[in-house]
Design a protein around this motif. Structure first.
Motif, short mmCIF file in Angstrom:
data_model
loop_
_atom_site.label_atom_id
_atom_site.label_comp_id
_atom_site.label_asym_id
_atom_site.label_seq_id
_atom_site.Cartn_x
_atom_site.Cartn_y
_atom_site.Cartn_z
N LEU A 1 142.84 -31.70 151.54
CA LEU A 1 141.22 -31.78 151.39
C LEU A 1 140.73 -32.75 150.26
N PRO A 2 139.50 -33.50 150.59
CA PRO A 2 138.89 -34.28 149.51
C PRO A 2 138.45 -33.44 148.32
N ALA A 3 138.25 -33.98 146.99
CA ALA A 3 137.96 -33.03 146.13
C ALA A 3 136.71 -32.08 146.19
N TRP A 4 135.65 -32.80 146.91
CA TRP A 4 134.25 -32.11 147.08
C TRP A 4 134.46 -30.97 148.05
N LEU A 5 135.33 -30.96 149.19
CA LEU A 5 135.67 -29.90 150.15
C LEU A 5 136.48 -28.98 149.58
N GLU A 6 137.49 -29.21 148.50
CA GLU A 6 138.10 -28.22 147.92
C GLU A 6 137.49 -27.48 146.98
N LEU A 7 136.42 -28.06 146.32
CA LEU A 7 135.58 -27.55 145.32
C LEU A 7 134.56 -26.43 145.99
N LEU A 8 134.31 -26.82 147.12
CA LEU A 8 133.34 -26.07 147.98
C LEU A 8 134.02 -24.80 148.63
N GLU A 9 135.19 -25.00 148.96
CA GLU A 9 135.93 -23.86 149.47
C GLU A 9 136.48 -22.85 148.59
N THR A 10 136.90 -23.49 147.47
CA THR A 10 137.16 -22.65 146.10
C THR A 10 136.20 -21.92 145.78
N GLY A 11 135.06 -22.28 145.62
CA GLY A 11 133.70 -21.93 144.93
C GLY A 11 133.28 -20.75 145.70
N VAL A 12 133.41 -21.16 147.16
CA VAL A 12 132.80 -19.88 148.08
C VAL A 12 133.82 -18.75 148.31
N SER A 13 135.08 -19.12 148.60
CA SER A 13 136.02 -18.33 149.14
C SER A 13 136.81 -17.61 147.85
N GLN A 14 137.30 -18.38 147.12
CA GLN A 14 137.97 -17.99 146.08
C GLN A 14 137.31 -17.41 144.90
N LYS A 15 135.94 -17.65 144.50
CA LYS A 15 135.16 -17.01 143.76
C LYS A 15 134.19 -15.95 144.04
N MET A 16 133.21 -16.56 144.93
CA MET A 16 132.02 -15.82 145.37
C MET A 16 132.44 -14.94 146.25
N ALA A 17 133.53 -15.09 147.21
CA ALA A 17 133.72 -14.03 148.42
C ALA A 17 134.68 -12.81 147.66
N ARG A 18 135.26 -12.98 146.48
CA ARG A 18 136.01 -12.07 145.93
C ARG A 18 135.37 -10.66 145.66
N CYS A 19 134.02 -10.66 145.91
CA CYS A 19 133.36 -9.38 145.48
C CYS A 19 133.47 -8.46 146.92
N GLY A 20 133.87 -9.14 148.02
CA GLY A 20 133.86 -8.28 149.20
C GLY A 20 134.65 -7.08 149.20
N VAL A 21 135.66 -7.00 148.88
CA VAL A 21 136.50 -5.76 148.84
C VAL A 21 136.43 -4.88 147.76
N PRO A 22 136.14 -5.16 146.79
CA PRO A 22 135.60 -4.41 145.49
C PRO A 22 134.19 -3.71 145.97
N ILE A 23 133.32 -4.28 146.81
CA ILE A 23 132.11 -3.70 147.12
C ILE A 23 132.58 -2.56 148.17
N PHE A 24 133.52 -2.61 149.14
CA PHE A 24 133.88 -1.82 150.19
C PHE A 24 134.56 -0.58 149.32
N PHE A 25 135.22 -0.75 148.33
CA PHE A 25 135.88 0.12 147.63
C PHE A 25 134.89 1.15 146.88
N LEU A 26 133.80 0.37 146.27
CA LEU A 26 132.75 1.14 145.44
C LEU A 26 131.93 1.95 146.32
N LEU A 27 131.56 1.44 147.39
CA LEU A 27 130.90 2.26 148.35
C LEU A 27 131.43 3.37 148.86
N SER A 28 132.91 3.37 149.53
CA SER A 28 133.78 4.42 149.86
C SER A 28 133.56 5.40 148.73
N ALA A 29 133.86 4.94 147.49
CA ALA A 29 133.93 6.24 146.59
C ALA A 29 132.74 6.79 146.33
#
Length: 347
Positions: free
Chosen positions: A44-72
């Motif tokens: 990937l070009p640097a700008w696209l890798e930055l976009l995917e890393t920012g969204v998927s590897q950083k922002m989206a990391r909240c998804g599973v913890p939200i499910f665990f928290l709500l389940s608890a």
């Protein structure tokens, strides 16, 4: 028993929708795809890798913890005996876990056996028909970090954490602050062990219930201020990839997305859309990842290896997969209502 208000119930449904969207984008990130005849990397070009890393590897990391928290939170709000909880979780977690993991094993077994699809579904792992007894246990997440249907690790770890919920609940009863500290300590700890994430958020969830925080706890803070804090810390963590900055961003992200559920709830049309979509969250959860990875393999072979195609694939493939999962859920519910009921844990 703590009775949730109508707003709190709807906010939990909205938060679940936010979480599943984040999880789908988390799995949309990939730098290479494994085929039976080798791996194909995406440079990937640097700008696209930055976009995917920012969204998927950083922002989206909240998804599973939200499910665990709500389940608890939902578990500790209910006034059920240990026996009642275990009986319910067998129906809502264990049975669906077996059904959907077996379903995907069967799908891959069939597709690995067909000449024109084998290359797309064999990957780098041992073909299912050639798996040893030990590897078959691994397909169900026993003795292996992830089951065959990768996202189901969440359900497996959730089932393990539920077994200990009376002990966690008693700890929170005695000292909610200490339980909160234990949960946070587990998250920031550099040590890794089985079900660490599940136990961490169960301690936090139990403490939240005892403190009567729920999903409305951050409503007193301005959305603008939380948004500035969230995106500011996001920029920092994107360029300063460190465990401490990642943990801070995770907690700020939880605050942001739970606060956003209030903004969605206050807008009636958006609220109806998210509450309606929440009916299909489980189906999206069990169908999206292997569907996404399989379609991505086809895209890698069919379309040119160009940044524009990779960008369009990254942005629109999750939307297509979510839509397809919802449609599949609707068809399944209409044509096989009893199977749908059992396979979704009567959700």
């Amino acid at each position: 028993m703590i009775q949730l208000t109508k707003e709190e119930s709807d906010r939990i449904r909205i938060a679940k929708c936010i979480a599943i969207i984040l999880v789908v984008f988390l799995h949309a990130y990939t730098m290479e795809v494994n085929f039976a005849d080798g791996s194909q990397a995406a440079i990937l070009p640097a700008w696209l890798e930055l976009l995917e890393t920012g969204v998927s590897q950083k922002m989206a990391r909240c998804g599973v913890p939200i499910f665990f928290l709500l389940s608890a939170v939902l578990l500790f709000c209910a006034d059920r005996t240990y026996k009642e909880v275990i009986r319910k979780k067998i129906r809502t977690l264990f049975v669906p876990y077996l059904i959907w993991n077996t379903f995907w094993i069967a799908v891959f077994l069939i597709l690995q056996s067909l000449p024109f699809t084998a290359a797309y579904f064999s990957g780098s792992n041992t073909p299912i028909l050639q798996s040893s007894v030990y590897e078959w246990f691994g397909l169900y997440g026993i003795g292996r970090e992830y089951p065959h249907c990768y996202p189901l690790w969440f359900m497996r770890d959730l089932m393990v954490a539920v077994l200990f919920f009376p002990l966690i609940g008693k700890a929170a009863d005695k000292s909610p602050g200490a339980a909160m500290c234990i949960g946070i300590g587990l998250i920031v700890s550099p040590f890794s062990f089985f079900c660490k994430t599940a136990f961490a958020w169960f301690f936090i969830g139990a403490a939240v219930v005892k403190k009567k925080g729920f999903v409305t706890v951050f409503d007193k803070y301005s959305m603008i201020k939380i948004g500035v804090l969230y995106f500011g810390s996001g920029v920092i963590v994107l360029f300063l990839d460190h465990p401490v900055s990642n943990d801070v961003f995770l907690f700020v992200g939880m605050m942001f997305w739970l606060r956003l559920s209030k903004e969605i709830y206050d807008r009636r049309k958006l609220r109806r859309i998210f509450v309606k979509l929440s009916e299909w969250v489980f189906i999206i959860y069990v169908l999206h990842e292997l569907t996404l990875s399989s379609v991505r393999k086809i895209c890698f072979r069919m379309f040119p290896a160009a940044p524009l195609f990779w960008l369009l694939e990254y942005l629109f493939l999750p939307v297509v997969v979510i839509t397809g999962c919802v449609v599949a859920g609707m068809v399944l519910k209409k044509c096989m209502p009893e199977f749908y009921r059992v396979s979704t844990g009567e959700r």
